[in-house]
Design an enzyme around this catalytic site. Sequence first.
Site, PDB file in Angstrom:
ATOM      1  N   TYR A 130      30.416  36.832  39.209  1.00 26.51           N
ATOM      2  CA  TYR A 130      31.709  36.687  37.789  1.00 26.51           C
ATOM      3  C   TYR A 130      31.363  35.490  36.980  1.00 26.51           C
ATOM      4  O   TYR A 130      32.788  35.287  35.878  1.00 26.51           O
ATOM      5  CB  TYR A 130      32.699  37.027  38.039  1.00 26.51           C
ATOM      6  CG  TYR A 130      33.226  38.488  39.026  1.00 26.51           C
ATOM      7  CD1 TYR A 130      32.252  39.147  40.211  1.00 26.51           C
ATOM      8  CD2 TYR A 130      34.502  39.334  38.588  1.00 26.51           C
ATOM      9  CE1 TYR A 130      32.705  40.266  40.487  1.00 26.51           C
ATOM     10  CE2 TYR A 130      35.039  40.474  39.199  1.00 26.51           C
ATOM     11  CZ  TYR A 130      34.455  40.903  39.641  1.00 26.51           C
ATOM     12  OH  TYR A 130      34.782  41.699  40.474  1.00 26.51           O
ATOM     13  N   ASP A 240      35.435  41.304  45.983  1.00 23.36           N
ATOM     14  CA  ASP A 240      36.375  42.935  44.959  1.00 23.36           C
ATOM     15  C   ASP A 240      35.913  44.231  45.434  1.00 23.36           C
ATOM     16  O   ASP A 240      37.207  44.678  45.610  1.00 23.36           O
ATOM     17  CB  ASP A 240      35.888  42.440  43.198  1.00 23.36           C
ATOM     18  CG  ASP A 240      36.614  42.764  42.476  1.00 23.36           C
ATOM     19  OD1 ASP A 240      37.681  43.332  42.757  1.00 23.36           O
ATOM     20  OD2 ASP A 240      36.709  43.814  41.567  1.00 23.36           O
TER      21      ASP A 240
END
Length: 345
Positions: A130, A240
């Site tokens: 990320y 996630d």
Amino acid sequence: MAARKPRGAIPATLIPGDGIGPEICEAVVHVLEALKAPFAWDRQLGGMAAIQATGDPAPKALLDSITKNHLALKGPLTTPVGGGFRSINVRLRETFGLYANLRPVRSLIPGGRYEDIDLVLFRENLEGLYVAWEHYVAIGDDPRAVGVSTGINTRAGSRRIAEAAFEYAVRHGRKKVTIVHKANVLKALTGVFLEAAREVAKKYEKKVACDERIVDACAMQLVLNPWQFDVIVTTNLFGDILSDQMAGLVGGLGMAPGANLGEGAAIFEAVHGSAPDIAGKGVANPLALLLASGLMLEHVGKEKLALRLREVIDVVLNRDKVRTRDLGGKATTRQFAEALVKRLT
Ligand code: NAD
């Protein structure tokens, strides 16, 4: 924009977001008022809604408000796919150092595909893939022939999220923490995470059990036998994905809250996104954001109010049988909120 602050009120930033965000935010604020939750909201625009109003997806007023309040409730924010501006969710986490993403899932309606689910996932929130250190490599006349991404996991960041997971386990009487990784293939990237998490686990070995799973096996075992897990700690991308999967065990994304926690601020949100397919129809389930507001109440020491909120949700879902469409019911977002308000007043 700041609302007048009654005595004893806790200032907090409210970001309605976009897509279904404003609908579910309105419902949540309505229920929190009936609960007499002491938040004094400072409403701020973010994401698409802010672009339309100010040209900036993360306006200074929004960042200043969170800096001042250290506390926010956030509706979902749309991120353009494949191009356009960088995720504002990611930017907020980075700006305020919100390194821990707490995502609990719990069965609220009996008789679903899985009974008695009570799991907590801790996702590292600032590192991994990320960081989005990405670029394209051109080959011939194709400027995007190759996509390259560099992931970063630090020992310090990995240790910090592992500490958060084990501390949570101790404080909440949890029995086990499972470290989830892919260190068999990504030996450096998730190897660092695994090493650091093992070190932390050693410190807690007398208080909390610990085991390990490779992420793909973990995903399969969550479907076959989710009750073998208790608290899961993992890296950003795996967290996630697994947290959406875990939401599926308890009825879907409408049921999964999240908290982004750091030293200086906390932002509470639903796990789900802006749900463009149902936005504006008034049918979205506000429960995930409402449950996130329950986590926010616990965070500011209002455990009794959080408990009362959970009790009333149980009554409305299971005694009154008022449920939104995603849970097999017929209630609109507003009708569901009204049913909660009726039970609270
Ligand atoms: P999504 O979570 O928005 O929707 C996935 C599916 O779940 C859709 O069918 C949707 O209708 C359903 N759903 C989601 N929330 C629901 C609710 N409260 N009630 C009933 N049904 C619900 O995922 P997506 O479509 O992949 O993403 C849409 C946008 O949201 C993207 O731009 C994405 O980047 C963004 N997003 C934002 C956040 C955030 O703000 N934290 C999180 C995830 C995705």
